[in-house]
Write a protein that holds these residues in place. Structure first.
Motif: not given
Length: 405
Positions: A24, A27-29, A31, A33, A35, A366, A369
């Motif tokens: 997770e 994935t956010r990184k 995208a 973000e 993190v 979370k 981040g």
């Protein structure tokens, strides 16, 4: 189709919880973000890349065909087992009863199969590495804990004595997994005094039935206090020599050699060479993974014969220990700056921040981040994957989250 699965195998999560959190975060990184991922269980450099020890990889690239391709013996190469044990206890002339395993996890699994019956429980510390419980459950066994000492606190001898005697009374035997020195996930080792107290409790309980102590040595090469680690190894060797308690070790090349993917380690009982014990371990190997990869065993044998490579590896371990120490010190300073307590890391890849409602705190972090691993006792923070420069962000986010009603 799940109908073919027996009912008890139908409700597991899709992925290991730690790996799911890491996925997770990645994935956010990806995208875009920002993190801070403190769930990682492998050593990363300042740019976030996996650390691979150059001295080890040079030996790996030099392996010949016959050092890689043939089957290794079922129990492993005896010379490999001797060399691996001697990395921890150079004075020993033999490995005792021992088998090569797929990493430290394989060693732990073998101990369950041979020292407990289905339905019985092993003993370990609280907190502990989460997959301990998975390994126990997969073998039809339970897990009982006794508290790891808090910062500046002595071992709770009464709690440990109670847990040991409870298990001995209930099942007639005790198997203790002890991740010391360089405890995962607190990053703190037992003091010499605490270790002496615990070993004496084991002596006492061994008068009531068989006791096995398996030392999980995953992180010994990454420590702020190498002299204290060496002293602990001497203490355990002296205890093993007594013969009252069966003392063994779970050994691994994953962290020490940054050979995570090679999946090679061993279970060894250096002070016991009984044929029945060796036969039982070998049979377990044959009945589970059959035998282990030959290449990492060949590599360790090359290392044993190459003094320059050994010196380079020692220097690399010291360098990365200093990096981890700097990260831990930065995190302590940042926590103190936010009015929280320091964690006093001594070795390994992790520290644990004690919190109430760790699951809820993890979820709130979370949203900031910041990714951690929740434990019953708090949050596991992987300093192995954090830069020192990340410490203020982590501490500030934690302070904000804990300040919310």
């Amino acid at each position: 189709m799940t109908a073919q699965l027996i009912p008890t195998r139908r409700s597991f999560p899709a992925d290991d919880p730690i790996f799911a959190l890491n996925a997770e975060a990645n994935t956010r990184k990806a995208a875009g973000e920002s993190v801070l991922n403190a769930t990682v269980g492998a050593l990363l450099d300042e740019s976030g890349q996996l650390v691979v020890l150059d001295s080890v990889m040079e030996l790996w690239r030099g392996l010949g065909t016959m050092e890689v391709a043939p089957y290794a013996p079922i129990a492993g190469d005896p010379a490999f087992l001797k060399a691996l044990v001697r990395r921890h206890w150079p004075q020993l002339a033999a490995a005792g009863a021992a088998c090569t395993t797929p990493g430290g996890s394989g060693a732990l699994a073998l101990s369950l199969r041979n020292f407990l019956e289905p339905g019985q429980s092993l003993l370990t510390t609280a907190p502990f590495w989460g997959p301990y419980a998975t390994l126990a459950a997969e073998n039809g066994m339970g897990l009982v804990t006794a508290p790891w000492p808090g910062v500046g606190e002595p071992l709770n001898a009464a709690a440990w004595d109670g847990a040991l005697r409870h298990l001995m009374t209930r099942q007639g035997r005790v198997l203790l997994w002890l991740n010391d020195p360089c405890h995962n996930p607190t990053g703190r080792s037992l003091s010499a005094a605490d270790r002496a107290v615990l070993l004496d409790l084991l002596r006492q309980v061994s008068a009531l039935g068989p006791v096995t102590l398996l030392l999980d040595f995953a992180y010994l090469d990454y420590t702020r206090e190498p002299e204290a680690v060496e002293a602990a190894l001497r203490d355990y060797a002296a205890f093993g020599t007594e013969g009252r308690v069966l003392v063994g070790a779970s050994l691994s090349l994953s962290k020490s050699m940054t050979l995570y993917g090679a999946r090679c380690g061993a279970i060894a009982f250096p002070w016991c060479a009984e044929p029945a014990l060796q036969a039982a371990l070998t049979q377990s190997c044959r009945g589970t993974w059959s035998n282990c990869a030959k290449a990492p065993q060949s590599l360790l044998l090359r290392l044993e014969q190459d003094g320059k490579a050994q010196a380079r590896l020692t220097a690399e371990h010291r360098h990365w220990s200093e990096v981890l120490s700097a990260r831990a010190q930065a995190l302590d300073a940042a926590l103190v700056a936010e009015g929280m307590k320091p964690l006093h890391w001594q070795g390994g890849f992790f520290v644990t921040v004690a919190t109430a409602e760790p699951e809820a705190v993890c979820v709130r972090l979370k949203a900031e981040g910041v990714f951690t691993v929740p434990l019953p006792e708090g949050l596991r923070v992987g300093i192995c994957g954090m830069r020192a420069a990340d410490a203020p962000r982590f501490a500030q986010a934690l302070h904000r989250v804990l300040a919310r009603p």
